[in-house]
Write an enzyme that holds these catalytic residues in place. Structure first.
Site, short mmCIF file in Angstrom:
data_model
loop_
_atom_site.label_atom_id
_atom_site.label_comp_id
_atom_site.label_asym_id
_atom_site.label_seq_id
_atom_site.Cartn_x
_atom_site.Cartn_y
_atom_site.Cartn_z
N SER A 1 -18.12 12.64 6.84
CA SER A 1 -17.54 11.44 6.17
C SER A 1 -16.52 10.72 7.47
O SER A 1 -16.91 9.80 7.07
CB SER A 1 -15.81 11.89 5.70
OG SER A 1 -14.72 12.43 5.89
N HIS B 1 -17.85 14.25 0.21
CA HIS B 1 -18.57 13.18 0.46
C HIS B 1 -19.73 13.11 -0.74
O HIS B 1 -20.30 12.31 -0.05
CB HIS B 1 -18.32 12.67 1.20
CG HIS B 1 -16.73 12.59 1.87
ND1 HIS B 1 -16.19 11.49 2.00
CD2 HIS B 1 -16.34 13.42 2.84
CE1 HIS B 1 -14.81 11.61 2.05
NE2 HIS B 1 -14.63 12.98 2.92
N LYS C 1 -12.48 11.74 -5.79
CA LYS C 1 -13.26 10.51 -4.68
C LYS C 1 -14.10 9.94 -6.13
O LYS C 1 -13.55 9.08 -7.29
CB LYS C 1 -13.48 11.38 -4.39
CG LYS C 1 -12.81 11.45 -2.86
CD LYS C 1 -13.78 12.50 -1.48
CE LYS C 1 -12.30 12.93 -0.33
NZ LYS C 1 -11.51 11.84 -0.48
N1 PLP Z 1 -12.86 18.15 1.89
C1 PLP Z 1 -13.48 17.04 2.87
C2 PLP Z 1 -14.91 16.62 3.13
C3 PLP Z 1 -12.71 15.49 2.50
O1 PLP Z 1 -12.95 14.69 2.96
C4 PLP Z 1 -11.57 16.11 1.89
C5 PLP Z 1 -10.38 15.04 1.67
O2 PLP Z 1 -10.32 13.96 1.85
C6 PLP Z 1 -11.68 17.32 0.95
C7 PLP Z 1 -11.90 18.21 1.16
C8 PLP Z 1 -10.33 17.52 0.64
O3 PLP Z 1 -10.44 17.00 -1.50
P1 PLP Z 1 -8.79 17.11 -2.10
O4 PLP Z 1 -8.98 15.82 -1.67
O5 PLP Z 1 -9.60 16.91 -3.29
O6 PLP Z 1 -7.64 17.92 -1.56
#
Ligand code: PLP
Length: 411
Positions: free
Chosen positions: A198, A226, A257
């Site tokens: 991201s 993402h 998301k």
């Molecule tokens: N993995 C990635 C690549 C993320 O960008 C995010 C959150 O921004 C997460 C995991 C964590 O996700 P969650 O918000 O569902 O805890």
């Protein structure tokens, strides 16, 4: 507030030299230490303000004092309200005690179907899914090979497990191959990577990773936070985009998301793995079940995505429009083909003032600087949504061009 309490406690508890007076001194010292650190952050130009949104998220929003598609979709909102009314506000419990409702099972089945996998397990977040998988799956006999720029939650999840750890250079297949050769001595090998990164908007070379995995008898794990819902012809994610849906073994992703944007995460993959996670995964066993309103909203978002690929298709077209127009205007956009479009600026102050000026022109973008990205690599991260119109995108490019010229980012 807490300091006032300590002062009162010190007065009640005796004079100088008493343990309570000592704790007041410690609290004052802590305050000084913290204030000096905060001053340093302000001085370096990397201070981050939270912008308060006073409306739903969407392509157009209202800021207090001053989106993203499915999260504001009327059917998604209605499904959430219906689930709230029918199933209640929450379960006050973890899944295996009294925290499983039919909607949890339905959503797990739908997630597995969406990704064309055998089974799925829900978590309160993808952070939890990442915290739970490595420790449950891997032992000291095994090895995990992780991209150095993986998301913090993958890094933390790997820290919790006792497997042998290898960190390969970001998307560097030569380095991954060398590490896989070294890891042949272990029982299982698991390559772990973000599907899409991201911060830079780049996409993992999954075809090459899967080829190496096949050659060295390894499993592939991807974090699709993402990618799920918008990458690939039908929004299935990076594995669909790159034609390797049958080669990736395990997917973790978020419901917070593109899939409704509320909260929640999951693992999907082989049934025995999901069965094991239900027995052993600590964030699953020791944390509350997802609230029905959240389940209802994610379930409807998935339903809409499975009904039509219009969202995935329009995301790809809009991403291409923004990236090509910005590049033609003279900006450097990191990554490729991803709707996260980081406009690379380098200097933290430049990113902050340009983001502020864009906001003054009615465009909501955020400057990212250290420690969210490495020093000297500050940027403004633009996220394209399927509900942005072509006019929105063109207006954004024009505003960037004006603001870039004003602050010397463009000639
Ligand atoms: N993995 C990635 C690549 C993320 O960008 C995010 C959150 O921004 C997460 C995991 C964590 O996700 P969650 O918000 O569902 O805890």
């Amino acid at each position: 507030m807490w300091q006032r309490e300590l002062v009162r406690a010190a007065v009640r508890g005796g004079g100088a030299g008493s343990p309570r007076a000592a704790s007041v001194a410690a609290a004052s010292q802590l305050r000084r230490v913290l204030e000096s650190q905060l001053e340093d952050i302000r001085g370096s130009g990397t201070w981050k303000n939270e912008r308060v949104i006073a409306s739903r998220q969407g392509p157009h929003l209202r800021l207090a004092a001053g989106g993203d598609g499915l999260s504001s979709h009327p059917e998604v909102i209605r499904a959430s309200v219906e689930a709230l009314e029918k199933f209640g506000a929450g379960l006050s419990s973890v899944r295996f005690i009294c925290g499983t409702q039919s909607i949890h099972k339905d959503l797990e089945e739908k997630i597995a179907r969406f990704h064309q996998r055998e089974d799925a397990i829900l978590y309160a977040s993808c952070f939890d899914a990442n915290a739970g998988i490595f420790e449950a799956l891997l032992t000291p006999e095994d090895a995990v090979l992780s991209d150095e720029l993986n998301h913090a939650s993958i890094i933390d999840g790997i820290r919790l497990c006792k497997a042998n750890k290898y960190r390969y250079k970001h998307m560097d297949m030569e380095d991954l191959e060398a590490k896989l050769q070294d890891a042949q001595k272990h029982r299982l090998r698991l390559v772990a990577t973000d599907g899409a990164f991201s911060m830079d908007g780049d996409i993992a070379p999954l075809r090459e990773i899967c080829q190496l995995a096949q050659k060295y008898d390894a499993l592939v794990f991807i974090d699709e936070c993402h990618a799920t819902g918008f990458l690939g012809p039908n929004g299935r994610g990076t594995d669909e985009l790159l034609g390797v849906m049958d080669k990736v073994t395990i997917i973790n992703s978020t419901l917070g998301k593109a899939l409704g944007g509320a909260a929640g995460g999951y693992t999907t993959g082989p049934k025995p793995l999901i069965d094991l996670l239900r027995q052993r995964s600590r964030p699953y066993l020791f944390s509350n079940s997802l609230p029905p309103a959240v389940v209802g909203c994610a379930s409807k978002a998935l339903h809409l995505l499975m009904e039509s690929n219009a969202i995935a298709q329009s995301m790809a077209a809009k991403t291409q429009r923004f990236r090509s127009k910005m590049t033609a205007a003279g900006f450097t956009i990191s990554g490729k083909d991803h709707p996260i479009c980081p406009v690379m600026l380098g200097d933290a102050r430049l990113a902050a003032v340009m983001a502020e000026d864009m906001l003054n022109r009615g465009i909501y973008v955020i400057g990212f600087s250290y420690p969210v990205v490495p020093k000297g690599k500050a940027r403004i991260r633009v996220q394209i949504s399927a509900v942005h119109s072509d006019e929105d995108i063109d207006r954004c490019v024009e505003a960037f061009t004006e603001v870039g010229r004003k602050h010397g980012a463009l000639p």
